[in-house]
Write a protein that holds these residues in place. Structure first.
Motif, PDB file in Angstrom:
ATOM      1  N   ASN A 235       0.811  -1.227   0.000  1.00 15.57           N
ATOM      2  CA  ASN A 235       0.000   0.000   0.000  1.00 15.57           C
ATOM      3  C   ASN A 235       0.841   1.273   0.000  1.00 15.57           C
ATOM      4  O   ASN A 235       0.372   2.334   0.415  1.00 15.57           O
ATOM      5  N   PHE A 236       2.088   1.198  -0.477  1.00 14.94           N
ATOM      6  CA  PHE A 236       2.965   2.375  -0.446  1.00 14.94           C
ATOM      7  C   PHE A 236       2.361   3.529  -1.245  1.00 14.94           C
ATOM      8  O   PHE A 236       2.236   4.653  -0.737  1.00 14.94           O
ATOM      9  N   TYR A 237       2.017   3.268  -2.490  1.00 12.41           N
ATOM     10  CA  TYR A 237       1.530   4.345  -3.347  1.00 12.41           C
ATOM     11  C   TYR A 237       0.152   4.830  -2.904  1.00 12.41           C
ATOM     12  O   TYR A 237      -0.151   6.024  -3.010  1.00 12.41           O
ATOM     13  N   PHE A 238      -0.678   3.921  -2.397  1.00 11.82           N
ATOM     14  CA  PHE A 238      -1.986   4.339  -1.892  1.00 11.82           C
ATOM     15  C   PHE A 238      -1.814   5.290  -0.710  1.00 11.82           C
ATOM     16  O   PHE A 238      -2.463   6.337  -0.632  1.00 11.82           O
ATOM     17  N   VAL A 239      -0.935   4.915   0.231  1.00 14.21           N
ATOM     18  CA  VAL A 239      -0.714   5.762   1.400  1.00 14.21           C
ATOM     19  C   VAL A 239      -0.126   7.107   0.989  1.00 14.21           C
ATOM     20  O   VAL A 239      -0.541   8.163   1.486  1.00 14.21           O
ATOM     21  N   MET A 240       0.840   7.090   0.060  1.00 12.38           N
ATOM     22  CA  MET A 240       1.484   8.332  -0.343  1.00 12.38           C
ATOM     23  C   MET A 240       0.506   9.272  -1.040  1.00 12.38           C
ATOM     24  O   MET A 240       0.410  10.462  -0.697  1.00 12.38           O
ATOM     25  N   LEU A 241      -0.247   8.758  -2.000  1.00  6.38           N
ATOM     26  CA  LEU A 241      -1.165   9.612  -2.749  1.00  6.38           C
ATOM     27  C   LEU A 241      -2.357  10.050  -1.906  1.00  6.38           C
ATOM     28  O   LEU A 241      -2.782  11.207  -1.969  1.00  6.38           O
ATOM     29  N   SER A 242      -2.908   9.128  -1.121  1.00  2.02           N
ATOM     30  CA  SER A 242      -4.062   9.504  -0.298  1.00  2.02           C
ATOM     31  C   SER A 242      -3.675  10.521   0.772  1.00  2.02           C
ATOM     32  O   SER A 242      -4.443  11.443   1.073  1.00  2.02           O
ATOM     33  N   SER A 243      -2.488  10.392   1.352  1.00  4.03           N
ATOM     34  CA  SER A 243      -2.050  11.371   2.348  1.00  4.03           C
ATOM     35  C   SER A 243      -1.848  12.743   1.714  1.00  4.03           C
ATOM     36  O   SER A 243      -2.152  13.774   2.333  1.00  4.03           O
ATOM     37  N   LEU A 244      -1.379  12.775   0.469  1.00  9.01           N
ATOM     38  CA  LEU A 244      -1.241  14.057  -0.233  1.00  9.01           C
ATOM     39  C   LEU A 244      -2.601  14.688  -0.481  1.00  9.01           C
ATOM     40  O   LEU A 244      -2.785  15.902  -0.280  1.00  9.01           O
ATOM     41  N   VAL A 245      -3.572  13.874  -0.905  1.00  7.06           N
ATOM     42  CA  VAL A 245      -4.923  14.386  -1.158  1.00  7.06           C
ATOM     43  C   VAL A 245      -5.543  14.919   0.125  1.00  7.06           C
ATOM     44  O   VAL A 245      -6.100  16.034   0.161  1.00  7.06           O
ATOM     45  N   PHE A 246      -5.452  14.154   1.204  1.00  7.51           N
ATOM     46  CA  PHE A 246      -6.045  14.578   2.478  1.00  7.51           C
ATOM     47  C   PHE A 246      -5.333  15.800   3.041  1.00  7.51           C
ATOM     48  O   PHE A 246      -5.962  16.668   3.648  1.00  7.51           O
ATOM     49  N   ALA A 247      -4.025  15.882   2.882  1.00  8.98           N
ATOM     50  CA  ALA A 247      -3.289  17.058   3.354  1.00  8.98           C
ATOM     51  C   ALA A 247      -3.751  18.305   2.610  1.00  8.98           C
ATOM     52  O   ALA A 247      -3.979  19.365   3.216  1.00  8.98           O
ATOM     53  N   THR A 248      -3.907  18.190   1.289  1.00  6.31           N
ATOM     54  CA  THR A 248      -4.370  19.329   0.489  1.00  6.31           C
ATOM     55  C   THR A 248      -5.776  19.738   0.899  1.00  6.31           C
ATOM     56  O   THR A 248      -6.080  20.934   1.042  1.00  6.31           O
ATOM     57  N   LEU A 400      -3.453  21.511  11.669  1.00  8.15           N
ATOM     58  CA  LEU A 400      -2.663  20.478  12.337  1.00  8.15           C
ATOM     59  C   LEU A 400      -2.855  19.128  11.665  1.00  8.15           C
ATOM     60  O   LEU A 400      -1.884  18.390  11.416  1.00  8.15           O
ATOM     61  N   LEU A 401      -4.112  18.788  11.338  1.00 10.24           N
ATOM     62  CA  LEU A 401      -4.383  17.513  10.675  1.00 10.24           C
ATOM     63  C   LEU A 401      -3.749  17.478   9.298  1.00 10.24           C
ATOM     64  O   LEU A 401      -3.187  16.452   8.881  1.00 10.24           O
ATOM     65  N   GLY A 402      -3.824  18.604   8.582  1.00  8.92           N
ATOM     66  CA  GLY A 402      -3.169  18.670   7.272  1.00  8.92           C
ATOM     67  C   GLY A 402      -1.669  18.483   7.382  1.00  8.92           C
ATOM     68  O   GLY A 402      -1.045  17.846   6.529  1.00  8.92           O
ATOM     69  N   GLY A 403      -1.080  19.053   8.455  1.00 10.39           N
ATOM     70  CA  GLY A 403       0.349  18.865   8.664  1.00 10.39           C
ATOM     71  C   GLY A 403       0.708  17.410   8.922  1.00 10.39           C
ATOM     72  O   GLY A 403       1.736  16.920   8.443  1.00 10.39           O
ATOM     73  N   LEU A 404      -0.170  16.708   9.660  1.00 10.75           N
ATOM     74  CA  LEU A 404       0.088  15.287   9.922  1.00 10.75           C
ATOM     75  C   LEU A 404       0.016  14.466   8.638  1.00 10.75           C
ATOM     76  O   LEU A 404       0.867  13.610   8.379  1.00 10.75           O
ATOM     77  N   PHE A 405      -1.014  14.732   7.816  1.00 12.98           N
ATOM     78  CA  PHE A 405      -1.099  14.033   6.527  1.00 12.98           C
ATOM     79  C   PHE A 405       0.089  14.391   5.640  1.00 12.98           C
ATOM     80  O   PHE A 405       0.631  13.537   4.927  1.00 12.98           O
ATOM     81  N   GLY A 406       0.504  15.661   5.687  1.00 13.39           N
ATOM     82  CA  GLY A 406       1.664  16.068   4.909  1.00 13.39           C
ATOM     83  C   GLY A 406       2.931  15.361   5.355  1.00 13.39           C
ATOM     84  O   GLY A 406       3.777  14.996   4.532  1.00 13.39           O
ATOM     85  N   VAL A 408       3.072  12.375   6.647  1.00 13.41           N
ATOM     86  CA  VAL A 408       3.003  10.995   6.137  1.00 13.41           C
ATOM     87  C   VAL A 408       3.422  10.959   4.669  1.00 13.41           C
ATOM     88  O   VAL A 408       4.182  10.079   4.241  1.00 13.41           O
ATOM     89  N   PHE A 409       2.933  11.933   3.889  1.00 15.43           N
ATOM     90  CA  PHE A 409       3.320  11.993   2.473  1.00 15.43           C
ATOM     91  C   PHE A 409       4.822  12.186   2.325  1.00 15.43           C
ATOM     92  O   PHE A 409       5.478  11.492   1.521  1.00 15.43           O
ATOM     93  N   LEU A 410       5.394  13.121   3.070  1.00 17.34           N
ATOM     94  CA  LEU A 410       6.825  13.384   2.960  1.00 17.34           C
ATOM     95  C   LEU A 410       7.643  12.183   3.403  1.00 17.34           C
ATOM     96  O   LEU A 410       8.710  11.909   2.837  1.00 17.34           O
ATOM     97  N   LEU A 411       7.141  11.450   4.397  1.00 15.94           N
ATOM     98  CA  LEU A 411       7.841  10.258   4.844  1.00 15.94           C
ATOM     99  C   LEU A 411       7.887   9.218   3.731  1.00 15.94           C
ATOM    100  O   LEU A 411       8.940   8.635   3.452  1.00 15.94           O
ATOM    101  N   GLN A 412       6.739   8.994   3.086  1.00 18.72           N
ATOM    102  CA  GLN A 412       6.697   8.010   2.007  1.00 18.72           C
ATOM    103  C   GLN A 412       7.519   8.475   0.802  1.00 18.72           C
ATOM    104  O   GLN A 412       8.335   7.725   0.260  1.00 18.72           O
TER     105      GLN A 412
END
Length: 433
Positions: A235-248, A400-406, A408-412
């Motif tokens: 689920n690497f790409y799912f987590v990366m893309l979904s976290s970017l969408v949710f952060a935005t 704050l929530l957007g920062g957390l999702f961001g 996760v995206f940056l980590l992936q």
């Protein structure tokens, strides 16, 4: 005279040791693993030369081992150790020559405990030494399998040989190789004497090699190999893309909430210092959401500490707080400076509808007469402006929530970017300014 294709073993014509014949009809020479003699496989295994004082390199793979790679059965028929010396350091790798009756010859290279599978490349394209030395940007070759960008140049010598070969290796023989790399493979353009060959290499994981050869290799790697693929995980790409969408989405909502201006309840209500303490009535509704009380004092090189108490329509305390309003300015060797703020704000949420009462008291105030304030007039606190605005909304939690999702995206994304950086860390290309 050519070698009998039905041979399965011979005796070394130099020392008499028994040697297996494994490599098929294109074998040119066989180097005895006991005495180091090079035997001519095309002329009754006549001794051509002797390689003396060879030190066998350590490898978990040995001549005669059979294994399956990429659906093809291979047998290891020879070992060649290459050594490159550069900047006072030595780099070694071991090429294991492989043979398949159905797919011909290949190499399995052991370098820094990583394994690489190599076959001859028959496609077009070549990177020359002259091109590398004169290019302003890394040379590249475009093939049907992708674009290969220059990686490094090696100049190695043979320091150990054993087994059967389709060519006649010589101790100390020098090979000049230019390599170029894509996302998944590497092309090597090698020149030994007057002969030129191109090879294509791909990474072999330790698990693939162990499964293929049926042995436990126990190779301890300490750095990323240039050809080593990135292991994304489930689920690497799912987590990366979904976290970017949710952060935005969260940041967009935070911006919307933050820019909601609300409505004025009290505007520019002026209170003189001489009238303090004072009580101010504020009509509010319980559905007003967030309400902000803003205070602004006319301080200049002065300060005032203010006690604030708010009670609701039922005479129940909502909060008690203290705020300092201060503003200082001066001049020093670096020029003019200023600090502090004549404004302060407090935010709360009304729980019931009705008239709230705000009590303001000033227990302390004063002037500042520092050395930097010489020649700059001070102004003591004399009046206060009070503004009350309700119907506000806060984007803090969404931010704050957007920062957390961001994060996760940056980590992936960062894992993949760092892996790519590690792959290319060994290139010898240097951009010149």
């Amino acid at each position: 005279m050519t070698r009998n294709s039905e041979l399965t073993s011979i005796n070394c014509t130099s020392c008499g040791a028994g040697l297996d014949v494994l490599g098929g009809g294109r074998i040119m020479v066989q180097v005895c693993s006991y005495c180091g003699s090079e035997l001519d496989a095309q002329d009754n295994y006549k001794v051509l030369r002797r390689f003396k004082d060879q030190k066998r390199p350590q490898s978990p793979l040995s001549i005669g081992m059979c294994g399956t790679l990429y659906g093809v059965e291979f047998v290891i028929i020879g070992l060649v150790e290459h050594t490159e010396r550069w900047a006072g350091r030595s780099f070694t790798w071991i090429d294991h020559q492989l043979y398949s009756p159905t797919h011909g010859y290949a190499w399995l290279t052991l370098e820094n405990n990583h394994l690489v599978f190599t076959r001859r490349y028959r496609g077009s394209g070549w990177i020359s030494e002259h091109w590398v030395e004169t290019a302003d940007h890394p040379p590249s070759v475009r093939t049907t399998n992708g674009t290969y960008i220059y990686y490094e140049t090696t100049n190695s010598t043979i320091t150990y040989v054993e087994g059967e070969f389709t060519w006649s290796p010589r101790m100390g023989e020098r090979t000049f190789t230019i390599t170029a790399m894509s996302d998944a493979a590497m092309l090597g353009f090698s020149q030994t004497g007057s002969e030129r060959e191109a090879y294509r290499s791909i990474y072999v994981s330790q698990q693939e090699a162990e499964d293929g050869f049926g042995v436990k290799l126990d190779l301890k790697t300490y750095r990323v190999h240039p050809l080593q693929p990135f292991v994304a995980g489930r689920n690497f790409y799912f987590v990366m893309l979904s976290s970017l969408v949710f952060a935005t989405l969260c940041l967009a909502l935070a911006a919307i909430f933050t820019t909601r201006s609300g409505q004025d309840v009290l505007r520019n209500h002026t209170v003189r210092a001489a009238d303090l303490p004072v009580e101010i009535e504020i009509p509010l509704e319980d559905n007003n959401n967030l309400t902000a009380i803003s205070l602004q004092g006319d301080v200049k090189n002065s300060w005032v500490y203010m006690d604030m108490e708010l009670v609701d329509p039922n005479d129940q305390p909502v909060f008690e707080a203290g705020r300092t309003i201060e503003r200082y300015s001066g001049r020093d060797s670096d020029g003019n400076w200023s600090e502090g703020s004549p404004q302060t704000r407090l935010i709360f949420r009304p729980e019931v509808s009705g008239t709230y009462t705000l009590t303001l008291t000033v227990p302390e105030q004063g002037l500042w007469r520092g050395a930097g304030a010489v020649g700059i007039p001070e102004q003591p606190f004399s009046q206060l402006k009070v503004d009350v605005r309700s119907g506000l909304s806060s984007g803090y939690w969404m931010m704050l929530l957007g920062g957390l999702f961001g994060a996760v995206f940056l980590l992936q994304y960062g894992r993949k970017a760092l892996h790519r950086r590690a792959r290319w860390s060994g290139t010898d290309w240097v951009d010149e300014d």
